[in-house]
Design a protein around this motif. Structure first.
Motif, PDB file in Angstrom:
ATOM      1  N   ARG A 183      20.125  25.373   0.272  1.00 29.90           N
ATOM      2  CA  ARG A 183      18.708  25.546  -0.020  1.00 29.90           C
ATOM      3  C   ARG A 183      18.011  26.215   1.167  1.00 29.90           C
ATOM      4  NH1 ARG A 183      16.045  21.962  -3.624  1.00 29.90           N
ATOM      5  NH2 ARG A 183      14.377  21.761  -2.085  1.00 29.90           N
ATOM      6  N   ARG A 185      19.578  30.678  -7.476  1.00 27.42           N
ATOM      7  CA  ARG A 185      18.373  30.323  -8.233  1.00 27.42           C
ATOM      8  C   ARG A 185      17.157  30.498  -7.340  1.00 27.42           C
ATOM      9  NH1 ARG A 185      15.423  25.435  -9.544  1.00 27.42           N
ATOM     10  NH2 ARG A 185      14.592  25.543 -11.670  1.00 27.42           N
ATOM     11  N   LEU A 206      12.944  29.930  -7.142  1.00 26.33           N
ATOM     12  CA  LEU A 206      11.801  29.220  -7.712  1.00 26.33           C
ATOM     13  C   LEU A 206      10.561  29.567  -6.912  1.00 26.33           C
ATOM     14  CD1 LEU A 206      10.737  27.071  -9.733  1.00 26.33           C
ATOM     15  CD2 LEU A 206      11.260  25.334  -8.000  1.00 26.33           C
ATOM     16  N   GLU A 222       7.014  26.238  -6.902  1.00 26.38           N
ATOM     17  CA  GLU A 222       7.389  25.042  -7.660  1.00 26.38           C
ATOM     18  C   GLU A 222       7.027  25.150  -9.138  1.00 26.38           C
ATOM     19  OE1 GLU A 222       7.432  21.258  -4.853  1.00 26.38           O
ATOM     20  OE2 GLU A 222       5.399  22.073  -5.013  1.00 26.38           O
ATOM     21  N   ASP A 223       6.947  26.370  -9.651  1.00 23.79           N
ATOM     22  CA  ASP A 223       6.586  26.619 -11.043  1.00 23.79           C
ATOM     23  C   ASP A 223       7.845  26.999 -11.814  1.00 23.79           C
ATOM     24  OD1 ASP A 223       5.603  27.430 -13.483  1.00 23.79           O
ATOM     25  OD2 ASP A 223       3.993  28.674 -12.654  1.00 23.79           O
ATOM     26  N   GLU A 224       8.321  26.105 -12.685  1.00 20.43           N
ATOM     27  CA  GLU A 224       9.553  26.356 -13.412  1.00 20.43           C
ATOM     28  C   GLU A 224       9.466  27.593 -14.300  1.00 20.43           C
ATOM     29  OE1 GLU A 224      12.467  25.105 -13.166  1.00 20.43           O
ATOM     30  OE2 GLU A 224      12.015  23.516 -11.732  1.00 20.43           O
ATOM     31  N   SER A 225       8.252  27.956 -14.711  1.00 21.38           N
ATOM     32  CA  SER A 225       8.105  29.169 -15.514  1.00 21.38           C
ATOM     33  C   SER A 225       8.360  30.427 -14.688  1.00 21.38           C
ATOM     34  CB  SER A 225       6.705  29.231 -16.136  1.00 21.38           C
ATOM     35  OG  SER A 225       5.712  29.431 -15.128  1.00 21.38           O
ATOM     36  N   LYS A 226       8.369  30.279 -13.359  1.00 19.80           N
ATOM     37  CA  LYS A 226       8.665  31.402 -12.458  1.00 19.80           C
ATOM     38  C   LYS A 226      10.030  31.232 -11.794  1.00 19.80           C
ATOM     39  CE  LYS A 226       3.780  32.197 -11.341  1.00 19.80           C
ATOM     40  NZ  LYS A 226       2.782  32.285 -10.240  1.00 19.80           N
ATOM     41  N   SER A 227      10.943  30.609 -12.512  1.00 13.94           N
ATOM     42  CA  SER A 227      12.301  30.398 -12.016  1.00 13.94           C
ATOM     43  C   SER A 227      13.212  31.508 -12.516  1.00 13.94           C
ATOM     44  CB  SER A 227      12.824  29.039 -12.481  1.00 13.94           C
ATOM     45  OG  SER A 227      14.174  28.878 -12.113  1.00 13.94           O
ATOM     46  N   SER A 228      14.079  32.030 -11.641  1.00 14.92           N
ATOM     47  CA  SER A 228      15.016  33.092 -12.000  1.00 14.92           C
ATOM     48  C   SER A 228      16.390  32.764 -11.426  1.00 14.92           C
ATOM     49  CB  SER A 228      14.545  34.447 -11.452  1.00 14.92           C
ATOM     50  OG  SER A 228      13.239  34.753 -11.882  1.00 14.92           O
ATOM     51  N   THR A 229      17.436  33.302 -12.066  1.00 13.31           N
ATOM     52  CA  THR A 229      18.799  33.139 -11.568  1.00 13.31           C
ATOM     53  C   THR A 229      19.460  34.499 -11.437  1.00 13.31           C
ATOM     54  OG1 THR A 229      19.668  32.827 -13.817  1.00 13.31           O
ATOM     55  CG2 THR A 229      19.072  30.848 -12.563  1.00 13.31           C
TER      56      THR A 229
END
Length: 394
Positions: free
Chosen positions: A247, A312, A314, A317-324
């Motif tokens: 992390r 991943r 992020l 802390e917005d899961e809608s703005k999470s990418s992989t």
């Protein structure tokens, strides 16, 4: 800043110490190739030089000392570093005032006694604090903002020898071997001293550097990168199990940054990863091999998690703005072996010559950096001298 405690004995004041400093923003030569500076100016303690080397120093005859009290103001976000030093008998008896874990630490050596004491309020809050050091009988007393902060007492078995010889004073470093300190610490402090009143001394100080760096008028916590270099670590100092992942988290106003924030590379391999901010487009780009992720929204906090087969990302802390991003097994069959053997850089692209000025070096403030959930202290990195580890200009 005379901090050599003076012991009362047989009606005589003996110098164990309590002194230091006096310098100005401008200085003149002294015929020995060093610039002379004199009291009361604001001086940045974190200026680049040999690790334990003082920033300024002077030598005075003990017979010239009439006062045993000194005061000054200190401002820092740095939890650790040397503020000032003084000694007599060419370093046999000495005194050091520093910060350790943000609180004052005094260490004194006098003949058969070696003592240290730490305590008082935390001073690494970025505010100006007034410190006064005085000798009161057999004690050295440190007051912080008008209140008692710390006291150190010593008692020698040897008879007093009177006020004889020279007193050496130094700011931001020591004049003895660092191994003689009872408590070891990182000496370099990202902080400032101003408004010093150092005993009754008028003797000019000698700068141990060509020019004294100024202090920013207003600061905030963080690590400041002026676009001239990077800081790098061996990734092996961040141990990780393959299943746990790695992390890396960054806080700051990414719209005010320009250049490479993070890069990772293993010896003999292509660049593994690069995180770059573009101030012109307000775009942050993460490049992993042939794969790129572009982030155009305003970003204040970015968490990157490296796992065996993907990375991943992020935002805020917005899961809608999470990418992989996938890690290709063809290109990198053992990402975690790369992590164990590689280097991690903050503020530039690995592979550039350290210290070279280039467009990829970061300009801006990273308010906070964490690796594996722990704050990253750039004082422990191999870093360019221009980087401020604990403070940014506002």
């Amino acid at each position: 800043m005379a901090v050599f405690r003076k012991v009362m004995a047989g009606g005589q004041l003996l110098a164990l110490g309590l002194t230091l400093l006096g310098w100005g923003a401008e200085g003149q030569g002294n015929g020995r190739g060093k610039k002379e500076v004199a009291g009361g100016a604001t001086v940045y303690l974190g200026q680049d030089r040999d690790l334990w080397k003082p920033l300024i120093s002077t030598t005075v005859n003990l017979s010239e000392i009439r006062s045993i009290k000194s005061s000054f103001q200190l401002r820092t976000f740095d939890p650790e570093g040397v503020v000032f030093y003084g000694d007599t008998k060419n370093g046999q008896d000495w005194f050091v005032l520093s910060l350790k874990d943000g609180v004052p630490l005094m260490q004194i050596s006098k003949e058969d006694a070696l003592v240290s004491v730490a305590g008082g309020p935390k001073l690494n809050d970025g505010k100006w604090h007034t410190l006064e050091v005085s000798s009161q009988g057999k004690f050295v007393v440190l007051e912080v903002d008008g209140s008692s902060g710390l006291e150190v007492g010593t008692q020698s078995k040897h008879p007093d020898e009177g006020l004889l010889g020279d007193l050496r004073l130094a700011l931001g470093g020591v004049l003895i071997h660092s191994e003689r300190l009872l408590v070891q610490l990182e000496p370099r402090m990202d902080g400032c001293v101003r408004d010093g009143h150092w005993l009754n001394l008028s003797t000019p100080w000698e700068a141990e550097v060509d020019q004294l760096w100024p202090c920013y008028q207003n600061i905030q916590p963080g690590s400041y990168f002026p676009g001239t270099g990077l800081a790098f670590f061996n990734t092996s100092v961040f141990p990780v199990e393959a299943d746990d992942g790695v992390r890396a988290e960054f806080w700051g106003d990414f719209t005010k940054m320009d250049g490479t924030i993070l890069s990772i590379r293993a010896p003999g391999q292509e660049l593994t990863l690069a995180l770059v901010a573009n101030n012109n487009t307000n775009e942050v780009t993460l490049t992993l091999g042939e794969v790129k992720l572009s982030m155009r929204d305003t970003v204040r906090r970015l968490l990157i998690t490296f796992q065996r087969d993907l990375v991943r990302v992020l935002q805020d802390e917005d899961e809608s703005k999470s990418s992989t991003l996938p890690i290709s097994p063809v290109r990198d069959p053992g990402y975690f072996s790369t992590w164990r053997e590689g280097h991690l850089a903050v503020g530039g692209l690995l592979g550039e010559a350290e210290g070279d000025v280039g467009s990829h070096f970061l300009t801006g403030c990273l308010e906070k950096i964490q690796i594996q959930g722990r704050d990253l202290d750039l004082d422990l990195a191999h870093k360019h001298m221009s980087i401020s580890s604990h403070s940014c200009p506002m």
